[in-house]
Scaffold this motif. Structure first.
Motif, PDB file in Angstrom:
ATOM      1  N   GLU A 214      67.521  56.448  55.193  1.00  0.00           N
ATOM      2  CA  GLU A 214      67.339  55.696  53.954  1.00  0.00           C
ATOM      3  C   GLU A 214      67.423  54.205  54.285  1.00  0.00           C
ATOM      4  O   GLU A 214      68.320  53.759  55.002  1.00  0.00           O
TER       5      GLU A 214
ATOM      6  N   ALA B  22      63.169  56.641  53.596  1.00  0.00           N
ATOM      7  CA  ALA B  22      63.288  56.662  52.135  1.00  0.00           C
ATOM      8  C   ALA B  22      63.588  55.246  51.653  1.00  0.00           C
ATOM      9  O   ALA B  22      64.526  54.606  52.139  1.00  0.00           O
TER      10      ALA B  22
ATOM     11  N   ASN C 123      64.218  52.763  48.232  1.00  0.00           N
ATOM     12  CA  ASN C 123      64.566  52.730  46.816  1.00  0.00           C
ATOM     13  C   ASN C 123      63.557  51.876  46.040  1.00  0.00           C
ATOM     14  O   ASN C 123      63.160  50.800  46.496  1.00  0.00           O
TER      15      ASN C 123
ATOM     16  N   GLU D 257      62.495  56.547  46.490  1.00  0.00           N
ATOM     17  CA  GLU D 257      63.610  57.042  45.683  1.00  0.00           C
ATOM     18  C   GLU D 257      63.653  56.292  44.358  1.00  0.00           C
ATOM     19  O   GLU D 257      63.686  55.063  44.341  1.00  0.00           O
TER      20      GLU D 257
ATOM     21  N   ASP E 174      66.994  59.862  42.795  1.00  0.00           N
ATOM     22  CA  ASP E 174      68.271  59.458  43.379  1.00  0.00           C
ATOM     23  C   ASP E 174      69.388  59.625  42.347  1.00  0.00           C
ATOM     24  O   ASP E 174      69.157  59.529  41.135  1.00  0.00           O
TER      25      ASP E 174
END
Length: 795
Positions: free
Chosen positions: A576, A632, A634, A666, A695
């Motif tokens: 992430e 990943a 956000n 996400e 998320d």
């Protein structure tokens, strides 16, 4: 006595000719035997006539010398020769001689030839002088000559004027002239020429590639036994024509303008005025012509200083003045005055003005409406802003004891939805009336939003008095409001800002009260909060964050860290991407501080774009070493509300040459709730092949029906349900339920916040396919993550 030069190679003939000419009272200035000698002599002395043999001493023929003499000095030449063959005559004719004598010749032949040549020469001189004067006159008048020779079938054959003298300068052909005339003007020009003996027309003609207006004059004449001819002149009048056209237009505007226009002389005495001047002022032009306009028209004369500044600096001025009418009444007017001058010398003033009485009356009515809320009758936002601006200017004075109260009705939307808009509006009116009973005549109250009120209350000495007034406001609203058949309780939150504790600008006062209200609403319903040092400090820090965040990307203060994602075999499958801000001024700023600020200011778009490009740059770098890993990233709700976001993702994927399935976006659970606007964006992202995960699942309010309709490829269990495993039985059941639900939907699950081996084993046993947390690794810089991942491969 005329001067003659003899050029003859035979000395006997030359002497005989010299004696004959002198006997005829002509002066022979010299005799020469070659053309070269004759040219040398003429270069030093002018003569009236040259009598020249054709075959001379030297290399130059007499015809060659004659051509040079004509070209250089224009002196007439009479040839003397023994040859009369055709070739010799042709060569002589080319030089345009004034005579040709064939030897031998008699005395009377010489006399006749000389006299004719001199007479013709004098006539040619007069003609050249006349043509030169005409040329100079045409140049001075900027005119050109044109000519037309009609055919024998033209109507002009019967209307020619033989008494007219034939022009003696070379004109341009009419057809050439006509080709330059604009197509729309050609036929009318021909018709006018065919219908009359005289022509006067204004037409558009091409001049250096541009269409310009020209004025044409022409007359028809005919010499005896010849066809009629048309000769005329034309000149370029484009500047004059356009200037006259502007004058005509200006005159139309002057006479028909609705504004009064007055022309004044250098002493500001009225010279001329348009009809609107008379209708607006009631003064007749004949009555006031010659009078100084300040004396009879203006309520207050503008004075010499005004006109001196007008002349020396601005040359024009606009502004409101008060004018008098002929009957003595007054009216407001908007005046514009300008100076017309040549250098420093004033020639005229031009004044225009209009009666703005109706406008002023309307302005007063609008001013009253502009500051009042039509629903409640109290001040609107504009009125309150005006009062705050006035207050900010007064606060520096000693003894300022004023407080700002910012109120917001708790849950008004629910009340409005339940009771309806009509009763909701009645409630807003009743709240305003109760609040008005709590303030004095010098205080202000305004409705500045749907259910928001702002009060400016004076004579409050200190924080205690301000707090007491806020309590009074709460108590005034405690009794239920009777709305038709409904009894409605109302509570409000109040933010209070005191003038002596806030910056002295109106927007700062408003902002301080708004921050206090925000804190009050955060504390609960029916709360009061005073703006104090702590709120001021938080506000200052918030402002610094907003100011610095915009430059954080440009100044390379942002970076990314990677936290590993492990599969159920505890093998590395991805990471992430987490954004970090290391500010040179603010130090380390955690994401939970700057991300909300970015959302608020709109910088989230630039920030999100930078993180996305950084992530794909890393994936591009991993193409050879770890092509199986994905990242990943956000994504904020504001990014997903932008319909251009899928296009940005597609462009960046193409730019870095990364497969779409190596990128997972996400999104928060709140996005799922607002699926009406975000669903098209999510579907376009999924069509690209990009993975989409929810998320912090379980912390929001998303429903199963919405979840199953979304193009989601992964669900992440929030760390709040993992941190207390395996001790919390409720969290254990929640995790089982989420994993079971996702198994039905065939959506893989990631658990975040894993901090122990026991938690990892428990979640793996439940069916969780991806694990994340400090148990495996903290977020790492790219360099340290590369080292960590390499070590994992070697295990």
């Amino acid at each position: 006595m005329s001067k003659v030069l003899v050029v003859e190679d035979e000395q006997v003939t030359a002497l005989d000719l010299k004696l004959t000419l002198e006997d005829l009272d002509y002066t022979v200035v010299a005799t020469h035997s070659s053309g070269e000698a004759a040219l040398d002599f003429l270069a030093r002395q002018r003569v009236d006539l040259v009598m020249m043999d054709i075959h001379l001493d030297g290399e130059m023929l007499g015809t060659e010398a004659a051509a040079i003499i004509r070209r250089r000095w224009g002196t007439p030449v009479v040839f003397l020769t023994a040859y009369s063959d055709t070739d010799t005559i042709d060569d002589a004719s080319d030089t345009l001689p004034y005579g040709y004598l064939v030897k031998p010749f008699e005395r009377h032949e010489i006399d006749a030839a000389v006299r004719v040549a001199l007479a013709r020469s004098q006539a040619d001189v007069r003609l050249r002088d006349s043509e030169e004067r005409l040329r100079l006159a045409l140049e001075a008048a900027r005119m050109n000559i044109w000519e037309w020779q009609p055919d024998e079938h033209s109507e002009l054959m019967a209307r020619a004027h033989p008494e007219l003298n034939e022009p003696q300068i070379l004109p341009i052909d009419f057809e050439q002239l006509l080709n330059r005339v604009h197509p729309e003007d050609r036929e009318p020009l021909k018709q006018q020429l065919a219908q009359g003996d005289k022509l006067h027309a204004i037409v558009a003609m091409q001049d250096n590639g541009a269409w310009c207006y020209h004025e044409l004059y022409a007359s028809v004449y005919q010499r005896p036994q010849q066809s009629p001819r048309v000769v005329g002149v034309y000149r370029n009048i484009d500047e004059q024509y356009r200037a006259q056209e502007k004058l005509r237009q200006a005159d139309v505007v002057f006479r028909n303008a609705s504004e009064a226009i007055a022309i004044l002389d250098e002493r500001r005495r009225l010279v001329s005025a348009n009809p609107a001047f008379e209708s607006i002022t009631g003064f007749r032009l004949a009555q006031v012509r010659g009078q100084v306009i300040d004396d009879f028209l203006l309520h207050e004369p503008q004075g010499e200083d005004f006109y001196r500044q007008l002349h020396q600096q601005t040359r024009r001025h606009s502004g409101e003045v008060r004018c008098r009418r002929g009957d003595g009444s007054e009216f407001p007017a908007w005046q514009h005055i300008c100076v017309i001058a040549e250098g420093d010398h004033i020639r005229h003033y031009v004044m225009s003005f209009s009666d703005i009485s109706v406008l002023k009356d309307t302005e007063l009515k609008l001013a009253r409406l502009a500051y009042r809320d039509p629903l409640t009758g109290v001040c609107n936002r504009t009125g309150i802003e005006k009062a705050l601006t006035s207050l900010a200017q007064q606060c520096p004075d000693a003894g300022c004891q004023t407080a700002i109260f910012y109120l917001d009705i708790d849950g008004f939307k629910r009340i409005n939805d339940r009771l309806g808009y009509q009763l909701g509006d009645q409630l807003l009116r009743d709240v305003a009336q109760r609040l008005k009973t709590c303030i004095g005549d010098q205080d202000h109250i305004g409705r500045i939003g749907g259910d928001e009120y702002l009060l400016i209350v004076h004579d409050l000495d200190g924080a205690a008095a301000a707090h007491g007034k806020a309590v009074e406001l709460l108590k005034a609203l405690e009794p239920p409001f009777e709305l038709s058949k409904h009894s409605q309780d109302v509570s409000v939150c109040i933010g209070v800002a005191q003038c002596d504790r806030t910056p002295l600008q109106s927007d700062s006062l408003w902002r301080a009260a708004a921050l206090a209200l925000q804190q009050a609403k955060h504390n609960g319903t029916g709360e009061i909060c005073l703006y104090d040092f702590r709120l001021a400090l938080d506000n200052l820090h918030q402002q610094r964050l907003e100011e610095r965040l915009a430059g954080a990307i440009a100044e390379q203060e942002l970076s990314v860290e990677l936290q590993p994602l492990m599969n159920d075999q505890q093998q590395l499958v991805g990471a992430e991407v987490l954004c970090r801000w290391y500010s040179t001024e603010l130090g380390i700023v955690p994401p939970d501080r700057f991300i909300p600020v970015a959302e608020k200011t709109g910088d989230i778009h630039a920030l999100g774009s930078w993180v996305l490009r950084r992530a794909l740059s890393i994936l591009q770098h991993w193409q050879q070493s770890w092509p199986q890993l994905y990242l990943a990233v956000n994504v904020s709700p504001r990014q997903l509300s932008d319909q251009r976001f899928p296009g940005l993702v597609a462009a960046v994927l193409e730019e870095f040459g990364v497969a779409a399935d190596r990128l997972e976006l996400e999104l928060t659970e709140s996005v799922v709730i607002d699926d009406v606007t975000t669903l098209p964006v999510l579907e376009r992202l999924r069509a690209l092949g990009v993975g989409l995960s929810i998320d912090d699942f379980g912390t929001g309010y998303s429903s199963l029906s919405r979840l199953k309709n979304l193009p989601i490829t992964r669900v992440k269990i929030d760390r709040s349900f993992v941190s207390e495993l395996p001790d919390s039985s409720s969290d254990l059941e929640i995790c089982r339920a989420i994993i079971a639900l996702c198994r039905v939907l065939e959506v893989p699950v990631t658990a975040e916040g894993i901090e122990s081996c026991e938690q990892a084993q428990l979640l793996t046993a439940m069916g969780c396919s991806c694990l994340q947390g400090y148990h495996f690794s903290r977020p790492l810089t790219l360099e340290r993550f590369t080292q960590w991942a390499a070590a994992q491969q070697n295990k």
